[in-house]
Design an enzyme around this catalytic site. Structure first.
Site, PDB file in Angstrom:
ATOM      1  N   HIS A 254      -7.147  34.549 -39.540  1.00 22.00           N
ATOM      2  CA  HIS A 254      -6.412  35.060 -38.381  1.00 22.00           C
ATOM      3  C   HIS A 254      -5.778  33.937 -37.572  1.00 22.00           C
ATOM      4  O   HIS A 254      -4.633  34.039 -37.128  1.00 22.00           O
ATOM      5  CB  HIS A 254      -7.353  35.833 -37.453  1.00 22.00           C
ATOM      6  CG  HIS A 254      -7.394  37.297 -37.719  1.00 22.00           C
ATOM      7  ND1 HIS A 254      -6.300  38.115 -37.598  1.00 22.00           N
ATOM      8  CD2 HIS A 254      -8.413  38.108 -38.074  1.00 22.00           C
ATOM      9  CE1 HIS A 254      -6.634  39.364 -37.888  1.00 22.00           C
ATOM     10  NE2 HIS A 254      -7.909  39.381 -38.188  1.00 22.00           N
ATOM     11  N   GLU A 319     -17.928  39.123 -31.792  1.00 21.57           N
ATOM     12  CA  GLU A 319     -16.982  40.246 -31.838  1.00 21.57           C
ATOM     13  C   GLU A 319     -17.329  41.168 -32.999  1.00 21.57           C
ATOM     14  O   GLU A 319     -17.459  42.376 -32.835  1.00 21.57           O
ATOM     15  CB  GLU A 319     -15.565  39.692 -31.995  1.00 21.57           C
ATOM     16  CG  GLU A 319     -14.493  40.765 -32.103  1.00 21.57           C
ATOM     17  CD  GLU A 319     -13.138  40.189 -32.460  1.00 21.57           C
ATOM     18  OE1 GLU A 319     -12.134  40.913 -32.296  1.00 21.57           O
ATOM     19  OE2 GLU A 319     -13.065  39.032 -32.936  1.00 21.57           O
ATOM     20  N   ASP A 353     -11.501  47.255 -39.396  1.00 21.17           N
ATOM     21  CA  ASP A 353     -10.181  46.838 -38.922  1.00 21.17           C
ATOM     22  C   ASP A 353      -9.123  47.898 -39.177  1.00 21.17           C
ATOM     23  O   ASP A 353      -8.194  48.055 -38.383  1.00 21.17           O
ATOM     24  CB  ASP A 353      -9.764  45.552 -39.637  1.00 21.17           C
ATOM     25  CG  ASP A 353     -10.191  44.304 -38.889  1.00 21.17           C
ATOM     26  OD1 ASP A 353     -10.698  44.431 -37.758  1.00 21.17           O
ATOM     27  OD2 ASP A 353     -10.025  43.203 -39.444  1.00 21.17           O
TER      28      ASP A 353
END
Length: 426
Positions: A254, A319, A353
Site C-alpha cells: 500500500h 488496524e 477489504d
C-alpha cells in the site's frame, strides 16, 4: 524482515511522520481560498495540480452511463455481489431510538436521526478505488442519509476511473464531482457555487487530504484521520509461511509507511516467513514500495507463549489482525484492541477489504484502543427528548431549583419556577 525475541517492555507502536509546517500552510491557504473564491479556486487548483481545465466539475449522467456500458460484465457482477454483502452486514447495525415512560404521563426518549448530507472522498492518481465507494456509501445509505456526494480527482483525460463510476451507479449515487485534494475537502465543508456543503466528510486520501479534514473538523464532522495501512499476524506453528508472507505483503504494498508485523510462538515459522517475504518481494509488481515498508516498519517477534503474543497484539492495537493459530477462534476472543480481526487460515485480510461485508475503513496507528471502524452509527445523530407533565414538574421543580442554586445559577432556578403554581388560567 528483522526477527527479535518479544520482551515485556518492547514497544510495537510506530513513530509515523505527520504533516510538516509547509504542508499545513499549503492546506490552510487552499481552504481559505476555496472558502472565499469557490469554484474559481477549484478550477485554479485543478489546473495547477491535476493538469486539467474544467468548466463543469460535475460528472454527467452520460459519463456514468458510458462507464457502465463499457465495463467488464464479470467485474460489475463482482462489485454488485460485494455491495450486497456489505449492505447485509451493515443492515444489522441499524437501531431504533427508545421511549421511557415515567410517572404521571411524562416520558423521556432518544431519537435516531440520519445526517442530511455526507461527502465521500475517493483517492485518485494511478489507481481506482471502487471498494472505497462501496465501504463509505453503503453504511450512509443504511443509516438513511438522503444526500451522498462523491468527490475524486480526474485523470489527465478529465474523467474519473470507470470502476469508481460503476460502483457509484450500482449504489444509485449520481452527485459526483471531479475535484480532488485539499480543495475537495474545502468544497465539501464550506460549499461553492456548484457544490453544496455537507455535514460529514469520510474517505481516505493523501497527507494534504488528511490535514484538510483535520482543519475543517468542527465546521463539519469527519470519520477519522487515517494513517498508512497496517497488519499484524498472530500465528503458531500450524500456519503456512508462504501464506503469512503473502498477507504481510498485501498491506506493505500500500505505502512505504505501511506496517507489517508477525507475532508468533514458532521460531521455525519466523525464519521461514522472513525467507518467504524476501522471495515474494522480488516477484511483487509494487516491490519498491513494499520493500521500503518491510525495511522500515516490518518486524517478526517471537513470543515465549501464546498469552504473551496476545498481550503484544493488544498493545499494538493494529488496524488489521489475522489470527492463524491452531485455536484461532478462542485466541481471537482474547483480542481487545484491533480494527478488524480475521480468524483462521481462509480469512485473509483482503477478504475484508473487498468482499466479506465488513468495513475496511479502520482505525490506524494504535487508535483501535479507543476507535472503531466506519459503521452505520457514523452517519446518524441522537437527540434527547424530554416531556414532563404538569404533575411531574410540580414534584420536581423545587429539587431542580435547589440544584441550580447550589451551582450558583439563579437564572436556571427561576426558569423552572417561572411556570406553574402562582399563575391562573389564561
Amino acid at each position: 524482515m528483522k526477527i527479535t525475541k518479544l520482551t515485556n517492555n518492547i514497544s510495537l507502536k510506530r513513530q509515523l511522520e505527520g504533516g510538516n509546517e509547509e504542508q499545513l500552510k499549503t492546506v490552510r491557504n487552499v481552504l481559505q481560498d476555496v472558502r472565499e473564491n469557490g469554484d474559481e479556486a477549484l478550477r485554479k487548483y485543478s489546473e495547477m495540480w491535476d493538469g486539467i481545465k474544467l468548466d463543469d466539475f460535475r460528472v454527467s449522467q452520460e459519463e456514468i452511463e458510458e462507464a457502465v456500458a463499457n465495463f467488464d460484465e464479470q467485474l460489475k457482477q463482482d462489485l454488485e455481489e460485494a455491495a450486497a454483502n456489505i449492505r447485509y452486514y451493515h443492515e444489522a447495525q441499524k437501531r431504533d431510538g427508545y421511549k421511557l415512560p415515567l410517572a404521571n404521563g411524562s416520558w423521556l426518549a432518544q431519537r435516531i436521526i440520519p445526517l442530511d448530507a455526507v461527502g465521500l472522498y475517493v483517492p485518485g492518481g494511478s489507481a481506482a478505488y471502487p471498494s472505497s465507494v462501496l465501504m463509505n456509501v453503503i453504511p450512509a445509505q443504511v443509516a438513511g442519509v438522503e444526500r451522498i456526494v462523491i468527490t475524486s480527482p480526474a485523470g489527465k483525460d478529465g474523467k474519473l476511473p470507470a470502476a469508481v463510476l460503476v460502483a457509484a451507479s450500482i449504489l444509485g449515487v449520481n452527485e459526483i464531482y471531479k475535484v480532488g485534494g485539499a480543495q475537495a475537502i474545502a468544497a465539501l465543508a464550506y460549499g461553492t457555487e456548484t457544490i453544496a456543503p455537507v455535514d460529514k466528510i469520510t474517505g481516505p486520501g493523501n497527507i494534504y487530504v488528511a490535514l484538510a479534514k483535520r482543519e475543517v473538523f468542527g465546521e463539519v464532522a469527519i470519520d477519522m484521520i487515517a494513517g498508512p495501512s497496517e497488519i499484524a499476524v498472530l500465528a503458531d506453528d500450524s500456519a503456512y509461511a508462504d501464506e503469512v508472507a503473502a498477507d504481510l505483503l498485501s498491506q506493505a504494498e500500500h505505502d512505504a509507511l505501511a506496517c507489517a508485523v508477525l507475532i508468533t510462538t514458532s521460531e521455525k515459522l519466523a525464519n521461514e516467513v522472513a525467507e518467504e517475504v524476501e522471495k515474494q518481494l522480488r516477484e511483487l509488481p509494487r516491490e519498491a514500495i513494499a520493500r521500503k515498508s518491510i525495511e522500515n516498519f516490518g518486524h517478526i517477534y517471537i513470543a515465549e507463549s501464546m498469552e504473551q503474543a496476545i498481550e503484544a497484539v493488544n498493545s499494538l492495537a493494529p488496524e488489521h489482525l489475522e489470527v492463524v493459530t491452531e485455536n484461532a477462534e478462542s485466541d481471537a476472543e482474547k483480542i481487545r484492541h484491533a480494527g478488524a480481526i480475521f480468524v483462521g487460515r481462509y480469512s485473509s485480510e483482503p477478504v475484508g477489504d473487498y468482499f466479506a461485508g465488513t468495513n475496511h475503513v479502520l482505525p490506524t496507528n494504535s487508535t483501535a484502543r479507543f476507535a472503531s471502524g466506519l459503521n452505520v452509527d457514523d452517519f446518524i445523530k441522537r437527540s434527547n427528548v424530554v416531556y414532563y407533565s404538569e404533575q411531574t414538574w410540580q414534584e420536581s421543580a423545587p429539587k431542580i431549583a435547589r440544584l441550580a442554586r447550589m451551582e450558583g445559577l439563579e437564572g436556571h432556578a427561576r426558569a423552572v419556577e417561572s411556570r406553574g403554581w402562582t399563575k391562573g388560567d389564561k
